[in-house]
Design a protein around this motif. Sequence first.
Motif, PDB file in Angstrom:
ATOM      1  N   ILE A   4       0.715  -1.222  -0.023  1.00  0.00           N
ATOM      2  CA  ILE A   4       0.016  -0.134   0.032  1.00  0.00           C
ATOM      3  C   ILE A   4       0.991   1.096  -0.084  1.00  0.00           C
ATOM      4  O   ILE A   4       0.574   2.206  -0.672  1.00  0.00           O
ATOM      5  N   ARG A   5       1.849   1.214   0.731  1.00  0.00           N
ATOM      6  CA  ARG A   5       2.834   2.384   0.761  1.00  0.00           C
ATOM      7  C   ARG A   5       3.597   2.530  -0.399  1.00  0.00           C
ATOM      8  O   ARG A   5       3.590   3.588  -0.879  1.00  0.00           O
ATOM      9  N   ARG A   6       3.784   1.415  -1.249  1.00  0.00           N
ATOM     10  CA  ARG A   6       4.454   1.710  -2.469  1.00  0.00           C
ATOM     11  C   ARG A   6       3.470   2.214  -3.371  1.00  0.00           C
ATOM     12  O   ARG A   6       3.908   3.124  -4.347  1.00  0.00           O
ATOM     13  N   ARG A   8       0.929   4.268  -2.968  1.00  0.00           N
ATOM     14  CA  ARG A   8       0.909   5.690  -2.681  1.00  0.00           C
ATOM     15  C   ARG A   8       1.870   6.401  -3.158  1.00  0.00           C
ATOM     16  O   ARG A   8       1.819   7.589  -3.679  1.00  0.00           O
ATOM     17  N   ARG A   9       3.257   5.815  -2.984  1.00  0.00           N
ATOM     18  CA  ARG A   9       4.304   6.643  -3.573  1.00  0.00           C
ATOM     19  C   ARG A   9       4.309   6.779  -4.965  1.00  0.00           C
ATOM     20  O   ARG A   9       4.839   7.859  -5.538  1.00  0.00           O
ATOM     21  N   LEU A  10       4.013   5.858  -5.636  1.00  0.00           N
ATOM     22  CA  LEU A  10       3.803   5.661  -7.007  1.00  0.00           C
ATOM     23  C   LEU A  10       2.899   6.662  -7.451  1.00  0.00           C
ATOM     24  O   LEU A  10       3.278   7.282  -8.460  1.00  0.00           O
ATOM     25  N   TRP A  11       1.669   6.896  -7.020  1.00  0.00           N
ATOM     26  CA  TRP A  11       0.524   7.517  -7.352  1.00  0.00           C
ATOM     27  C   TRP A  11       0.965   9.126  -7.192  1.00  0.00           C
ATOM     28  O   TRP A  11       0.877  10.085  -7.824  1.00  0.00           O
ATOM     29  N   ALA A  12       1.731   9.381  -6.079  1.00  0.00           N
ATOM     30  CA  ALA A  12       1.976  10.873  -5.445  1.00  0.00           C
ATOM     31  C   ALA A  12       3.177  11.180  -6.751  1.00  0.00           C
ATOM     32  O   ALA A  12       3.213  12.307  -6.996  1.00  0.00           O
ATOM     33  N   ARG A  13       4.256  10.298  -7.040  1.00  0.00           N
ATOM     34  CA  ARG A  13       5.296  10.488  -7.925  1.00  0.00           C
ATOM     35  C   ARG A  13       4.628  11.107  -9.270  1.00  0.00           C
ATOM     36  O   ARG A  13       4.989  11.831  -9.881  1.00  0.00           O
ATOM     37  N   GLY A  14       3.455  10.168  -9.771  1.00  0.00           N
ATOM     38  CA  GLY A  14       2.715  10.608 -11.024  1.00  0.00           C
ATOM     39  C   GLY A  14       2.024  11.781 -11.066  1.00  0.00           C
ATOM     40  O   GLY A  14       2.277  12.703 -11.914  1.00  0.00           O
ATOM     41  N   ALA A  15       1.637  12.047  -9.778  1.00  0.00           N
ATOM     42  CA  ALA A  15       0.907  13.574  -9.590  1.00  0.00           C
ATOM     43  C   ALA A  15       1.819  14.547  -9.891  1.00  0.00           C
ATOM     44  O   ALA A  15       1.494  15.689 -10.396  1.00  0.00           O
TER      45      ALA A  15
END
Length: 257
Positions: A4-6, A8-15
């Motif tokens: 789940i943490r990975r 979230r980091r992936l979506w945050a990086r994409g944003a």
Amino acid sequence: DERIRRRRRLWARGANDGAVDASATMRFNGQHPKPRGAHTRTRAYGAQGALEALNSKPLLKSAVVCAALGCVGDSVAQRREAGTRRAAAAVEAAGSKKKPTAAAPNVAHDFTRTFKQAMYNFFFYGPVQHYWYIELAKRWPARAFALTAESLAPFATKVFLNQALLGPVVVSTFFLWGAVWSNDVKAYPGKLKRDMLPTLRAGWSFWVPASSVNFMCVPTKHQVLYMSACSIVWNVILSLNMNKPAPVVAVAGNKKK
């Protein structure tokens, strides 16, 4: 949870970057994106599978092909009728001294009429042709291009039976189909008496040479396909005669005072 943490980091990086790698996301979730052209290949494989399934069922194939050719034949007949109406309207307008005020004749395609003919071909004409030519081949076998004295008798027999038996059956049942479809069965006997023989004569003028080529030159496994292709002309003849309007009979006894 680390997954789940990975995510979230992936979506945050994409944003932050302004775009999300959809394929990476799908791989992260255990999915595999389809390569380019996969949908096209899927449709191609689907069409090929449908053709293979149709070829594995000869009776269904004969019915479908005959129905499709019935649509073509009726469409040609309607185009011919529309051209005749336009020509008649043009002649009438040219011969009239007054300025023509009538609207142009309606030439819209009658899809119900085409559907009616296609359904007759699918449920009756196609299956009957399928079994008819198989039975003729069994009883009077002959090889294609075998133009010998021995092959003359079976060839002549099949041509004769095709016109003496199959033709009247098709015309009479086709007129009956039209009468039932139009909910006018009472007019069926008059339709037969008036239009059956002219329809058969028009059919004989085409089918005798076409059947001769069929039984002399076409292998048995391709005879239904050949005759179905020829039946475009026959479907035009049937459609024109089925939809021929009945003659108007003057009602006697209406005297002017």
